[in-house]
Every structure is written in structure tokens, then in C-alpha cells.
Design an enzyme around this catalytic site. Structure first.
Site, PDB file in Angstrom:
ATOM      1  N   THR A  61      35.444  36.829  25.847  1.00 34.72           N
ATOM      2  CA  THR A  61      36.480  36.656  24.827  1.00 34.72           C
ATOM      3  C   THR A  61      37.733  37.470  25.178  1.00 34.72           C
ATOM      4  OG1 THR A  61      35.493  38.507  23.603  1.00 34.72           O
ATOM      5  CG2 THR A  61      34.863  36.283  22.919  1.00 34.72           C
ATOM      6  N   HIS A  62      38.855  37.016  24.584  1.00 35.07           N
ATOM      7  CA  HIS A  62      40.072  37.842  24.485  1.00 35.07           C
ATOM      8  C   HIS A  62      40.327  37.923  22.992  1.00 35.07           C
ATOM      9  CE1 HIS A  62      41.314  38.304  28.630  1.00 35.07           C
ATOM     10  NE2 HIS A  62      41.228  37.005  28.859  1.00 35.07           N
ATOM     11  N   LYS A  93      40.286  44.613  29.495  1.00 39.69           N
ATOM     12  CA  LYS A  93      40.919  45.290  30.641  1.00 39.69           C
ATOM     13  C   LYS A  93      41.567  46.603  30.213  1.00 39.69           C
ATOM     14  CE  LYS A  93      41.657  41.130  33.407  1.00 39.69           C
ATOM     15  NZ  LYS A  93      41.517  40.052  32.401  1.00 39.69           N
ATOM     16  N   ASP A  96      43.920  52.846  30.227  1.00 41.14           N
ATOM     17  CA  ASP A  96      44.685  54.020  29.784  1.00 41.14           C
ATOM     18  C   ASP A  96      43.859  55.291  30.039  1.00 41.14           C
ATOM     19  OD1 ASP A  96      46.618  55.632  28.412  1.00 41.14           O
ATOM     20  OD2 ASP A  96      47.105  53.894  27.151  1.00 41.14           O
ATOM     21  N   THR A 100      42.384  57.471  24.909  1.00 41.03           N
ATOM     22  CA  THR A 100      43.045  56.329  24.266  1.00 41.03           C
ATOM     23  C   THR A 100      42.184  55.071  24.375  1.00 41.03           C
ATOM     24  OG1 THR A 100      45.208  57.267  24.751  1.00 41.03           O
ATOM     25  CG2 THR A 100      45.140  54.905  24.307  1.00 41.03           C
ATOM     26  N   GLN A 209      47.875  31.817  38.354  1.00 44.26           N
ATOM     27  CA  GLN A 209      46.428  31.676  38.524  1.00 44.26           C
ATOM     28  C   GLN A 209      46.134  30.809  39.751  1.00 44.26           C
ATOM     29  OE1 GLN A 209      43.618  32.906  38.321  1.00 44.26           O
ATOM     30  NE2 GLN A 209      42.631  32.332  36.407  1.00 44.26           N
ATOM     31  N   GLN A 210      45.117  31.185  40.519  1.00 42.65           N
ATOM     32  CA  GLN A 210      44.712  30.438  41.704  1.00 42.65           C
ATOM     33  C   GLN A 210      43.223  30.109  41.577  1.00 42.65           C
ATOM     34  OE1 GLN A 210      47.281  32.451  45.182  1.00 42.65           O
ATOM     35  NE2 GLN A 210      45.958  33.927  44.134  1.00 42.65           N
TER      36      GLN A 210
HETATM   37  O1  6AU Z   1      39.722  29.576  34.085  1.00 45.50           O
HETATM   38  P1  6AU Z   1      41.001  30.079  33.441  1.00 45.50           P
HETATM   39  O2  6AU Z   1      42.131  30.252  34.410  1.00 45.50           O
HETATM   40  O3  6AU Z   1      41.402  29.283  32.229  1.00 45.50           O
HETATM   41  O4  6AU Z   1      40.643  31.520  32.833  1.00 45.50           O
HETATM   42  C1  6AU Z   1      40.270  32.599  33.631  1.00 45.50           C
HETATM   43  C2  6AU Z   1      39.851  33.767  32.763  1.00 45.50           C
HETATM   44  C3  6AU Z   1      40.936  34.299  31.854  1.00 45.50           C
HETATM   45  C4  6AU Z   1      41.482  35.517  32.565  1.00 45.50           C
HETATM   46  O5  6AU Z   1      41.900  36.509  31.663  1.00 45.50           O
HETATM   47  C5  6AU Z   1      40.286  36.001  33.376  1.00 45.50           C
HETATM   48  O6  6AU Z   1      39.462  34.860  33.608  1.00 45.50           O
HETATM   49  N1  6AU Z   1      40.613  36.632  34.695  1.00 45.50           N
HETATM   50  C6  6AU Z   1      40.150  37.928  35.027  1.00 45.50           C
HETATM   51  C7  6AU Z   1      39.152  38.644  34.268  1.00 45.50           C
HETATM   52  C8  6AU Z   1      37.941  38.009  33.835  1.00 45.50           C
HETATM   53  O7  6AU Z   1      39.198  39.821  34.145  1.00 45.50           O
HETATM   54  C9  6AU Z   1      40.567  38.550  36.187  1.00 45.50           C
HETATM   55  C10 6AU Z   1      41.306  37.833  37.137  1.00 45.50           C
HETATM   56  O8  6AU Z   1      41.580  38.308  38.240  1.00 45.50           O
HETATM   57  N2  6AU Z   1      41.662  36.546  36.834  1.00 45.50           N
HETATM   58  C11 6AU Z   1      41.323  35.935  35.654  1.00 45.50           C
HETATM   59  O9  6AU Z   1      41.673  34.758  35.467  1.00 45.50           O
HETATM   60  O10 6AU Z   1      40.314  34.657  30.629  1.00 45.50           O
END
Ligand code: 6AU
Length: 258
Positions: A61-62, A93, A96, A100, A209-210
Site C-alpha cells: 500500500t501507499h 520509504k 529521516d 522522526t 518508471q521502467q
Molecule cells: O507497477 P507500477 O509501476 O504501477 O507500480 C510499481 C510500485 C509503485 C512504486 O512506488 C513501487 O512499486 N516502486 C518501489 C518500491 C516498491 O519501493 C521502488 C522502485 O524502485 N520502483 C517502484 O516502482 O507502488
């Protein structure tokens, strides 16, 4: 090492309760899929969790992106996790000073430590965060995944940083459960390697994103668990998509053992 051992055989290599539980669950449920439930309302996240629950080992989750968060949300998510047998990771993630991060973890609106089995942590500030978070876990089955590498284009992480993150986990095995990474950063069977940036429909998202495939993530790069967000959440049938990602990721894992 990690890559040649089954999830089941790795249970005996660690005393970290959460890692043991997750490895057992993955072996028994035959899934190494984590779905990133990145949707904007509590109802949508809970509905998704109910649909994909049978196919996942972990739901990520976020929680600060949910517009209508109340304390009901983690309660209902926990019920679904128990019903479908998966664990919960809040992808906060933390990054800090320990004091905190520990407050952010255990108090405030979200009270993350009371419901998230795992949280993600940036190692950048040093290991004080791990001892501080672990103190606040107050004996509950809790742990952290350290961000060792990122999937995004232009990521500033260098190999020496990644190596230092792995060292930090090795020094804190009671709380560090593994890594978020793009490669096999550790061969230690005690640690889980989770890889995001996995999709069968996209190669990029226009914001850095990749993506690669589950086969590539598990077979070539050495992920234990693949993390899939939009590949599942935006699919017409999220349950069917989750089933497909899970099957492909688990087959790639079985192939790796041969
Ligand atoms: O498959 P996506 O691109 O829709 O979602 C990828 C999920 C998102 C990002 O916050 C997370 O993975 N993420 C993370 C994490 C899990 O820490 C690190 C990262 O390097 N890349 C990444 O996409 O919820």
C-alpha cells in the site's frame, strides 16, 4: 546461496519470524507476487485486495494516497489478509533520522506499525532508523525492506551505495527482512529480494518508471518476489491479471531451482 534454494528450504536459514512466515506462505500458496494496490480510495483498495488476495503473498500500500483513510481501512485490510493469507507492506520509504521516522511509523493518522507487517526504508540516513523503527514495533512481527536500487530512470544509486545497504541489513537481521532491488544484490538466503517495475503491457510510464517481464525479473535478475501495480490495477480483470503474473513469476522461480 539464495538463488538455488527453495523458499521452503530458506525458512531454516533465518530466525526472523516475518521472513519465515512469508517464505512458508510463498511455498505453500505457490505465489511470489506482490500487488501494489495503488488506488485512491479505501473501497477501491479493499475491493482489489479481495479480488487479487488468492494469488498474492504480499499486498503493498501507499496509505497516504488514500483520500478517505480512516482507522477502519487497516482493520478491513487485515481481515482480508487473514482470509486470503497474505501479508501487508506499507511502502512508506522512511528516510529521516531514526527518531522522526519512528514517530511517523508508530503515530499520526496512519499508525502504520499497528497494521503493516513490512515497511520500506531508505538506508541513506544510516542504521539508526532500523533500531528506532524496531523499538516501536514493540515485539510485534514487524520488519523492513531496504531500498537498495530503484527502477526509475536516472536513479542516483551507485553500486557502492547498494553494497553498503546490503551491509546494513546484514548488521540488523532481526528487523531487516530484505531489499527492494533490480538485481540480485545479495545471495544470503535469509533476505528477500523484491523487484518492482514489472509489467506485461508497458515498457515505461512517461514519468521514469521502467518495466521488464516477470521472467526477466525472477530468472535473469534474481528477484524472489515481483511487485506489480498498474499491470494489475488497470487490467480489465485484475484477478485474472494477478493470476497470470503469479503463475509466470512462480514458474520462473521453479525454473531457477533446476
Ligand atoms: O507497477 P507500477 O509501476 O504501477 O507500480 C510499481 C510500485 C509503485 C512504486 O512506488 C513501487 O512499486 N516502486 C518501489 C518500491 C516498491 O519501493 C521502488 C522502485 O524502485 N520502483 C517502484 O516502482 O507502488
Amino acid at each position: 546461496g539464495r538463488l538455488s534454494m527453495s523458499f521452503g528450504d530458506r525458512v531454516a536459514t533465518t530466525s526472523q519470524p516475518l521472513v519465515r512466515r512469508l517464505l512458508r506462505l510463498m511455498e505453500e500458496k505457490r505465489t511470489n507476487l506482490c500487488v501494489a494496490a495503488d488506488l485512491g480510495t479505501a473501497r477501491d483498495v479493499l475491493q482489489l485486495a479481495d479480488k487479487v488476495g488468492p494469488h498474492i503473498c504480499l499486498l503493498k500500500t501507499h496509505v497516504d494516497s488514500i483520500s478517505d483513510f480512516t482507522a477502519e481501512f487497516p482493520k478491513q485490510l487485515t481481515e482480508l489478509a487473514e482470509r486470503h493469507n497474505f501479508l501487508i507492506c506499507e511502502d512508506r520509504k522512511y528516510g529521516d533520522i531514526g527518531s522522526t521516522s519512528a514517530d511517523q511509523y508508530s503515530s499520526g493518522l496512519f499508525s502504520v506499525s499497528s497494521w503493516a507487517h513490512l515497511v520500506t526504508v531508505h538506508a541513506l540516513p544510516g542504521d539508526g532508523q532500523l533500531t528506532a523503527l524496531s523499538d516501536r514495533a514493540a515485539g510485534a512481527e514487524r520488519g523492513a525492506l531496504l531500498v537498495a536500487e530503484m527502477s526509475s530512470k536516472g536513479c542516483l544509486v551507485q553500486p557502492a551505495y547498494t553494497a553498503a545497504v546490503v551491509k546494513m541489513a546484514e548488521a540488523h537481521p532481526y528487523f531487516a527482512c530484505g531489499f527492494i532491488a533490480q538485481s540480485s544484490v545479495s545471495s544470503d538466503p535469509r533476505f528477500l529480494v523484491l523487484t518492482p517495475g514489472v509489467s506485461l503491457v508497458s515498457t515505461a510510464d512517461g514519468h521514469g518508471q521502467q518495466y521488464s517481464s516477470p521472467e526477466r525479473a525472477v530468472g535473469e535478475r534474481g528477484a524472489d518476489v515481483v511487485i506489480v501495480g498498474r499491470g494489475v490495477t488497470r487490467a480489465e480483470d485484475p484477478a485474472a491479471a494477478a493470476r497470470e503474473y503469479a503463475q509466470r513469476a512462480f514458474s520462473a522461480y521453479l525454473q531457477r531451482l533446476k
